[in-house]
Design an enzyme around this catalytic site. Sequence first.
Site, mmCIF file in Angstrom:
data_model
loop_
_atom_site.group_PDB
_atom_site.id
_atom_site.type_symbol
_atom_site.label_atom_id
_atom_site.label_comp_id
_atom_site.label_asym_id
_atom_site.label_seq_id
_atom_site.Cartn_x
_atom_site.Cartn_y
_atom_site.Cartn_z
ATOM 1 N N HIS A 72 38.584 26.887 26.314
ATOM 2 C CA HIS A 72 39.697 26.046 26.754
ATOM 3 C C HIS A 72 39.313 25.287 28.016
ATOM 4 O O HIS A 72 38.883 25.880 29.002
ATOM 5 C CB HIS A 72 40.941 26.900 27.020
ATOM 6 C CG HIS A 72 41.710 27.193 25.776
ATOM 7 N ND1 HIS A 72 43.020 27.582 25.779
ATOM 8 C CD2 HIS A 72 41.345 27.113 24.470
ATOM 9 C CE1 HIS A 72 43.436 27.744 24.534
ATOM 10 N NE2 HIS A 72 42.432 27.475 23.723
ATOM 11 N N TYR A 202 52.377 26.691 30.297
ATOM 12 C CA TYR A 202 53.145 27.473 31.278
ATOM 13 C C TYR A 202 54.396 26.666 31.572
ATOM 14 O O TYR A 202 54.300 25.539 32.070
ATOM 15 C CB TYR A 202 52.357 27.658 32.570
ATOM 16 C CG TYR A 202 51.203 28.630 32.442
ATOM 17 C CD1 TYR A 202 51.361 29.962 32.790
ATOM 18 C CD2 TYR A 202 49.953 28.213 31.972
ATOM 19 C CE1 TYR A 202 50.316 30.864 32.677
ATOM 20 C CE2 TYR A 202 48.896 29.110 31.862
ATOM 21 C CZ TYR A 202 49.090 30.437 32.217
ATOM 22 O OH TYR A 202 48.054 31.326 32.100
ATOM 23 N N PRO A 294 50.731 39.150 35.420
ATOM 24 C CA PRO A 294 49.804 38.506 34.486
ATOM 25 C C PRO A 294 49.831 36.974 34.500
ATOM 26 O O PRO A 294 49.042 36.344 33.809
ATOM 27 C CB PRO A 294 50.246 39.039 33.116
ATOM 28 C CG PRO A 294 51.634 39.522 33.302
ATOM 29 C CD PRO A 294 51.805 39.894 34.730
ATOM 30 N N LYS A 298 44.670 37.183 35.681
ATOM 31 C CA LYS A 298 43.608 37.662 36.573
ATOM 32 C C LYS A 298 43.279 39.151 36.456
ATOM 33 O O LYS A 298 42.213 39.574 36.901
ATOM 34 C CB LYS A 298 43.995 37.375 38.043
ATOM 35 C CG LYS A 298 44.010 35.915 38.390
ATOM 36 C CD LYS A 298 42.599 35.352 38.429
ATOM 37 C CE LYS A 298 42.564 33.849 38.443
ATOM 38 N NZ LYS A 298 41.912 33.232 37.287
ATOM 39 N N TYR A 385 42.389 29.029 38.662
ATOM 40 C CA TYR A 385 42.625 29.480 37.283
ATOM 41 C C TYR A 385 41.307 29.826 36.578
ATOM 42 O O TYR A 385 41.221 30.849 35.892
ATOM 43 C CB TYR A 385 43.393 28.417 36.491
ATOM 44 C CG TYR A 385 43.981 28.985 35.228
ATOM 45 C CD1 TYR A 385 45.267 29.519 35.223
ATOM 46 C CD2 TYR A 385 43.244 29.045 34.052
ATOM 47 C CE1 TYR A 385 45.799 30.091 34.073
ATOM 48 C CE2 TYR A 385 43.761 29.611 32.905
ATOM 49 C CZ TYR A 385 45.049 30.125 32.922
ATOM 50 O OH TYR A 385 45.566 30.698 31.784
HETATM 51 C C1 FAD Z 1 51.130 45.038 28.773
HETATM 52 C C2 FAD Z 1 50.008 44.436 29.609
HETATM 53 C C3 FAD Z 1 49.705 43.079 29.479
HETATM 54 C C4 FAD Z 1 48.681 42.505 30.236
HETATM 55 N N1 FAD Z 1 48.400 41.167 30.100
HETATM 56 C C5 FAD Z 1 47.403 40.646 30.829
HETATM 57 C C6 FAD Z 1 47.078 39.267 30.712
HETATM 58 O O1 FAD Z 1 47.680 38.538 29.955
HETATM 59 N N2 FAD Z 1 46.045 38.784 31.471
HETATM 60 C C7 FAD Z 1 45.330 39.612 32.321
HETATM 61 O O2 FAD Z 1 44.366 39.159 32.959
HETATM 62 N N3 FAD Z 1 45.621 40.887 32.460
HETATM 63 C C8 FAD Z 1 46.638 41.429 31.730
HETATM 64 N N4 FAD Z 1 46.913 42.734 31.864
HETATM 65 C C9 FAD Z 1 46.106 43.493 32.780
HETATM 66 C C10 FAD Z 1 44.796 43.937 32.131
HETATM 67 O O3 FAD Z 1 45.053 44.395 30.838
HETATM 68 C C11 FAD Z 1 44.203 45.013 33.021
HETATM 69 O O4 FAD Z 1 43.957 44.432 34.295
HETATM 70 C C12 FAD Z 1 42.919 45.613 32.472
HETATM 71 O O5 FAD Z 1 43.196 46.418 31.346
HETATM 72 C C13 FAD Z 1 42.226 46.459 33.537
HETATM 73 O O6 FAD Z 1 41.179 47.173 32.979
HETATM 74 P P1 FAD Z 1 40.813 48.624 33.541
HETATM 75 O O7 FAD Z 1 39.643 49.067 32.729
HETATM 76 O O8 FAD Z 1 40.695 48.567 35.011
HETATM 77 O O9 FAD Z 1 42.101 49.538 33.254
HETATM 78 P P2 FAD Z 1 42.735 50.009 31.880
HETATM 79 O O10 FAD Z 1 42.538 48.995 30.823
HETATM 80 O O11 FAD Z 1 44.116 50.437 32.209
HETATM 81 O O12 FAD Z 1 41.880 51.274 31.470
HETATM 82 C C14 FAD Z 1 42.008 52.510 32.115
HETATM 83 C C15 FAD Z 1 41.631 53.612 31.147
HETATM 84 O O13 FAD Z 1 41.670 54.867 31.825
HETATM 85 C C16 FAD Z 1 42.292 55.824 30.993
HETATM 86 N N5 FAD Z 1 42.814 56.904 31.845
HETATM 87 C C17 FAD Z 1 43.930 56.892 32.604
HETATM 88 N N6 FAD Z 1 44.049 58.065 33.257
HETATM 89 C C18 FAD Z 1 42.999 58.833 32.892
HETATM 90 C C19 FAD Z 1 42.563 60.150 33.220
HETATM 91 N N7 FAD Z 1 43.280 60.914 34.054
HETATM 92 N N8 FAD Z 1 41.436 60.624 32.665
HETATM 93 C C20 FAD Z 1 40.709 59.855 31.814
HETATM 94 N N9 FAD Z 1 41.071 58.603 31.461
HETATM 95 C C21 FAD Z 1 42.199 58.098 32.005
HETATM 96 C C22 FAD Z 1 43.346 55.030 30.241
HETATM 97 O O14 FAD Z 1 43.741 55.668 29.042
HETATM 98 C C23 FAD Z 1 42.606 53.709 29.977
HETATM 99 O O15 FAD Z 1 41.892 53.755 28.768
HETATM 100 C C24 FAD Z 1 47.951 43.310 31.141
HETATM 101 C C25 FAD Z 1 48.254 44.666 31.277
HETATM 102 C C26 FAD Z 1 49.274 45.233 30.534
HETATM 103 C C27 FAD Z 1 49.609 46.697 30.719
#
Ligand code: FAD
Length: 394
Positions: A72, A202, A294, A298, A385
């Site tokens: 995009h 948006y 969101p 980011k 962005y």
């Molecule tokens: C509904 C939703 C919509 C979103 N939409 C967007 C978007 O449109 N754009 C955007 O940029 N971001 C979005 N985000 C944010 C983005 O998804 C997150 O920033 C991203 O997933 C971060 O990745 P992470 O690996 O840090 O954490 P996570 O993806 O949360 O992964 C953490 C992992 O740790 C595991 N875990 C937790 N506790 C424990 C434990 N005690 N022991 C072992 N494992 C554990 C969890 O099960 C999970 O698998 C959204 C988030 C949500 C919830």
Amino acid sequence: MRTQVGIIGSGPAGLLLARLLHHQGIDTVILESRSREYVAGRIRAGVIEQGMADLLREAGAGERMDREGLIHAGINIAFDERLERIDFPRHTNGKVVMIYGQTEITHDLMKAHIDEAACIVHYESPAMRVEGFDTETPRIVYEQHGEQKELVCDFVAGCDGFHGIARKSIPADKIKTFQRTYPFGWLGILSDVPPVREELIYANHERGFALCSMRSHTRSRYYIQCEIDDKVENWSDDAFWDELRRRLPPEAAENVTPGPRLEMGITPLHSFVAEPLRFGRLFLAGDAGHIVPPTGAKGLNLAASDIYYLSRALIAFYKEHRTDLLDRYSDAALRRVWKAVRFSWWYTSLLHRLDGDPLSRRLQISEMDYLTGSEAGRTVLAENYVGLPYEKFE
Ligand SMILES: Cc1cc2nc3c(=O)[nH]c(=O)nc-3n(C[C@H](O)[C@H](O)[C@H](O)COP(=O)(O)OP(=O)(O)OC[C@H]3O[C@@H](n4cnc5c(N)ncnc54)[C@H](O)[C@@H]3O)c2cc1C
């Protein structure tokens, strides 16, 4: 059990770190509380900055993204019955973003890490706490099949998301947190219908914010601002599509193709930052250390930039016996985090119905008129962005 880097969480941050370290011959073990199927099925983000796309390629998990992802080169901003396009390459020396779902990224990373490289991820093995992170042998205490076990490591990466235990293992007097909860949420739908436009829209509307996004040419992701205490049960598919149309300018509304939901959910909006991101031999990365609303797309991209800095610091330790990058990790990662927290807050405030006060709305419209009408304004929006550059870290 012993490993070099113990990783808590197999979301994008944990899997990406494990992949990048594996390529340098560094051993990892990932502990994940959920099942593989649950993690693989989670539907979340979908806009990927160039820095993250490059990291996925470096991790050997970018091939399908390059084949199926949509490039995009701009976004559309709708306000006051107008639809204005922001052209990214023109304002950022040629940068673009990639549309490719977090679900697909997780799938590709799992395939490369578990199925092809046979690296270790223990699913359904929740970490309970991190001990001894001020020593040279920190330990992760975890549960597996009802038994308590210990993973002894050189380093622990807390990639366990906002509700994880890594951050909670740190004594309250050693960590500072900053947070804000926004007084509204997002009601989102995923549906197998063609997107309303090729690029995201948006929309600022007096009834509330709306976002037209997509995962592919045949799968759309739409969101509308809702009350913070609203419930999915209050919304039929038809009610969602009607409300979405009302919030879009006519030329976009008439192109909405309604369809049955694959998923519908409500997302609350928060800003949260923990400081620092390093505690002895425990490092926080991704949502474990910070979350953003969101609106600016980011969250996932910040998880990737943390892993860029952390992977380089760990590789410098194992390959060159250097500790200077480990010492700089928290500051370098947080500088980029705070800029994204600021952008996400600003973009959220610009686009959402805030308080029903007509003055607030006029100010928003005036700001959008200024932004879209000025080269400087368009550049500010475009360069944030597409993602601010990663700092040189070597
Ligand atoms: C509904 C939703 C919509 C979103 N939409 C967007 C978007 O449109 N754009 C955007 O940029 N971001 C979005 N985000 C944010 C983005 O998804 C997150 O920033 C991203 O997933 C971060 O990745 P992470 O690996 O840090 O954490 P996570 O993806 O949360 O992964 C953490 C992992 O740790 C595991 N875990 C937790 N506790 C424990 C434990 N005690 N022991 C072992 N494992 C554990 C969890 O099960 C999970 O698998 C959204 C988030 C949500 C919830």
